[in-house]
Design a protein around this motif. Structure first.
Motif, PDB file in Angstrom:
ATOM      1  N   SER A 294       2.668   1.713   9.278  1.00  0.00           N
ATOM      2  CA  SER A 294       1.691   2.143   8.195  1.00  0.00           C
ATOM      3  C   SER A 294       2.149   2.574   7.034  1.00  0.00           C
ATOM      4  O   SER A 294       3.437   2.962   7.066  1.00  0.00           O
TER       5      SER A 294
ATOM      6  N   GLU B  11       0.908   4.704   3.156  1.00  0.00           N
ATOM      7  CA  GLU B  11      -0.219   5.414   2.380  1.00  0.00           C
ATOM      8  C   GLU B  11       0.476   5.623   1.127  1.00  0.00           C
ATOM      9  O   GLU B  11       1.572   6.171   0.782  1.00  0.00           O
ATOM     10  N   ASP B  12      -0.391   5.730   0.006  1.00  0.00           N
ATOM     11  CA  ASP B  12      -0.297   6.041  -1.227  1.00  0.00           C
ATOM     12  C   ASP B  12      -1.380   7.163  -1.676  1.00  0.00           C
ATOM     13  O   ASP B  12      -2.395   6.465  -2.045  1.00  0.00           O
ATOM     14  N   LEU B  13      -1.007   8.307  -1.351  1.00  0.00           N
ATOM     15  CA  LEU B  13      -2.059   9.558  -1.675  1.00  0.00           C
ATOM     16  C   LEU B  13      -2.690   9.441  -3.098  1.00  0.00           C
ATOM     17  O   LEU B  13      -3.769   9.849  -3.399  1.00  0.00           O
TER      18      LEU B  13
ATOM     19  N   SER C 244      -5.329   6.652  -3.167  1.00  0.00           N
ATOM     20  CA  SER C 244      -5.825   6.445  -1.883  1.00  0.00           C
ATOM     21  C   SER C 244      -5.910   5.033  -1.394  1.00  0.00           C
ATOM     22  O   SER C 244      -6.754   4.501  -0.796  1.00  0.00           O
ATOM     23  N   ASN C 245      -4.487   4.645  -1.261  1.00  0.00           N
ATOM     24  CA  ASN C 245      -4.331   3.353  -0.647  1.00  0.00           C
ATOM     25  C   ASN C 245      -3.688   3.473   0.757  1.00  0.00           C
ATOM     26  O   ASN C 245      -3.003   4.320   0.700  1.00  0.00           O
ATOM     27  N   GLU C 246      -3.903   2.878   1.606  1.00  0.00           N
ATOM     28  CA  GLU C 246      -3.384   3.042   2.993  1.00  0.00           C
ATOM     29  C   GLU C 246      -3.404   1.644   3.866  1.00  0.00           C
ATOM     30  O   GLU C 246      -4.673   0.724   3.567  1.00  0.00           O
TER      31      GLU C 246
ATOM     32  N   SER D 167      -2.210  -0.290   7.622  1.00  0.00           N
ATOM     33  CA  SER D 167      -1.673  -0.137   9.180  1.00  0.00           C
ATOM     34  C   SER D 167      -1.763  -1.322   9.902  1.00  0.00           C
ATOM     35  O   SER D 167      -2.632  -2.074   9.797  1.00  0.00           O
TER      36      SER D 167
ATOM     37  N   ASN E 229       3.475   4.109  -1.394  1.00  0.00           N
ATOM     38  CA  ASN E 229       3.967   4.902  -2.478  1.00  0.00           C
ATOM     39  C   ASN E 229       4.986   4.023  -3.427  1.00  0.00           C
ATOM     40  O   ASN E 229       5.962   3.764  -2.883  1.00  0.00           O
TER      41      ASN E 229
ATOM     42  N   TYR F 220       0.778  -1.356   0.051  1.00  0.00           N
ATOM     43  CA  TYR F 220       0.095  -0.078   0.036  1.00  0.00           C
ATOM     44  C   TYR F 220       0.807   1.171  -0.067  1.00  0.00           C
ATOM     45  O   TYR F 220       0.205   2.400   0.116  1.00  0.00           O
TER      46      TYR F 220
END
Length: 374
Positions: free
Chosen positions: A293, A295-297, A300-302, A304, A275, A273
């Protein structure tokens, strides 16, 4: 000239040294094995000019001689023959080679052995003796962190530094630094050399499974590793290795002890998930809990996960490249590992909780600066 040899015996030796043969050689002759027979012993050489490997096989032969034989064609032929003795007949006028088996005959074109590059002979060498299992372990710990950057040739190999107190094997790609130290490996004189990663990869694949002493001879330009019936000659990297000791922080007092396999599995899941350009994962350490955790803004993937850990020090939030951490954890063998951290912008150290006697393993990883801290 004729000689008789077992297909399995010959194939085993050819396979062991074939990795050195380049796919697109600068000189076409390097696509060949050099066969040299002297007194019933067949010496086989493979080379890419930078690294050469020589292995020896006992054969039945009444004459001495040498010829270059196409490597890929010979290996493919032997792979598809059952175990049996085969006869090689060589015509030095035409450089043709005929291989005769129980039920077949195979003819291929060789080349003049005189065209094969000469293997460098070392004069005024220094010598160090290293147990094969120690050498294999040292290569295993350091090889994965060598650099692929041609602009930093010193970091394209492993730095070996042997003193009167210990031996250090060091590699770095600017993002990670690995130092493997052996207290039981010493020398009467200080010796330093950088060996290219390709040579070390070939060496590791050739080392015997049983413990044996490997002789390392070297001068300012070349090194020779000798063991069993194998001799590997490689050109040293003629560069100055960075002053790595000054990079290793000495005051990382924020200690996190955690199960290696659990963290490795967690990172493999969480990194999916992250970047894709940074592979950034966030470590948030609070008391005896580690929150991992990513995230890939852009998409919209995240994700944890929370893991239990033993923690000494203040709460801390720090970012790392998941790919680098996964490789480090894959190359450690201890059940638990310790992260030695200080602050988000400083390098972290990863060390195993269990090591063998006389060895010290230290793996440094640079952090990725987080944009915000919760």
């Amino acid at each position: 000239m004729k000689f008789l040899v077992s297909t399995s015996t010959l194939l085993k030796q050819l396979t062991a040294i074939s990795g050195v043969i380049p796919s697109n050689p600068v000189v076409p002759i390097l696509e060949n094995f050099l066969f040299e027979i002297n007194g019933g012993v067949l010496s086989i050489t493979a080379s890419d000019l930078q690294t050469s490997i020589i292995t020896k096989v006992t054969v039945e032969a009444e004459e001495n001689g040498s010829i270059a034989i196409p490597a890929r064609m010979l290996i493919d032929t032997l792979k598809n023959l059952p175990e049996q003795p085969v006869t090689f007949t060589i015509d030095f006028d035409t450089y043709s080679i005929e291989i005769s088996s129980d039920n077949g005959r195979y003819k291929l074109a060789g080349e003049n052995a005189a065209d094969f590059p000469k293997i460098p002979e070392l004069s005024r060498v220094d010598t160090i003796e290293i147990p094969s299992d120690v050498l294999a372990t040292a290569i295993g710990y350091t090889l994965f962190a060598t650099s692929n950057d041609d602009m930093k040739p010193a970091m394209n190999g492993v730095f070996i530094n042997v003193t009167g107190d210990h031996a250090n094997f060091v590699s770095s790609d600017s993002h990670r630094l690995i130092r493997y130290r052996r207290e039981d490996l010493k020398s009467e004189y200080d010796a330093s050399l950088i060996i290219h990663k390709k040579a070390l990869s070939l060496l590791k694949n050739s080392l015997p499974s049983e413990r044996e002493i490997v002789s390392l001879e070297f001068n300012s330009a070349n090194a020779i590793f000798t063991f069993s019936n194998i001799k590997l000659i490689c050109r040293l990297i003629d560069e100055r290795f960075p002053d790595y000791e000054n990079v290793i922080p000495v005051d990382n007092n924020n200690l996190v002890t955690i199960d290696r396999a659990e963290l490795l599995s967690c990172l493999k899941r969480i990194s999916i998930y992250a970047n894709k350009s940074t592979n950034q994962v966030r470590f948030k350490i609070m008391g005896s809990e580690l929150k991992v955790s990513a995230e890939d803004l852009d998409f919209s993937n995240e994700a944890s996960e929370r893991l239990f850990c033993e923690h000494e020090g203040d709460d801390l939030e720090i970012g790392f490249n998941a790919k680098f951490l996964i490789e480090i954890l894959n190359n450690l063998h201890s059940e638990k590992i310790i992260f030695k951290l200080s602050e988000p912008g400083r390098a972290g150290l990863v060390v195993p909780t269990e090591t063998e006697d006389d060895e010290d393993v230290l793996m440094l990883v640079m952090p990725i600066m987080l944009h915000n801290y919760a």
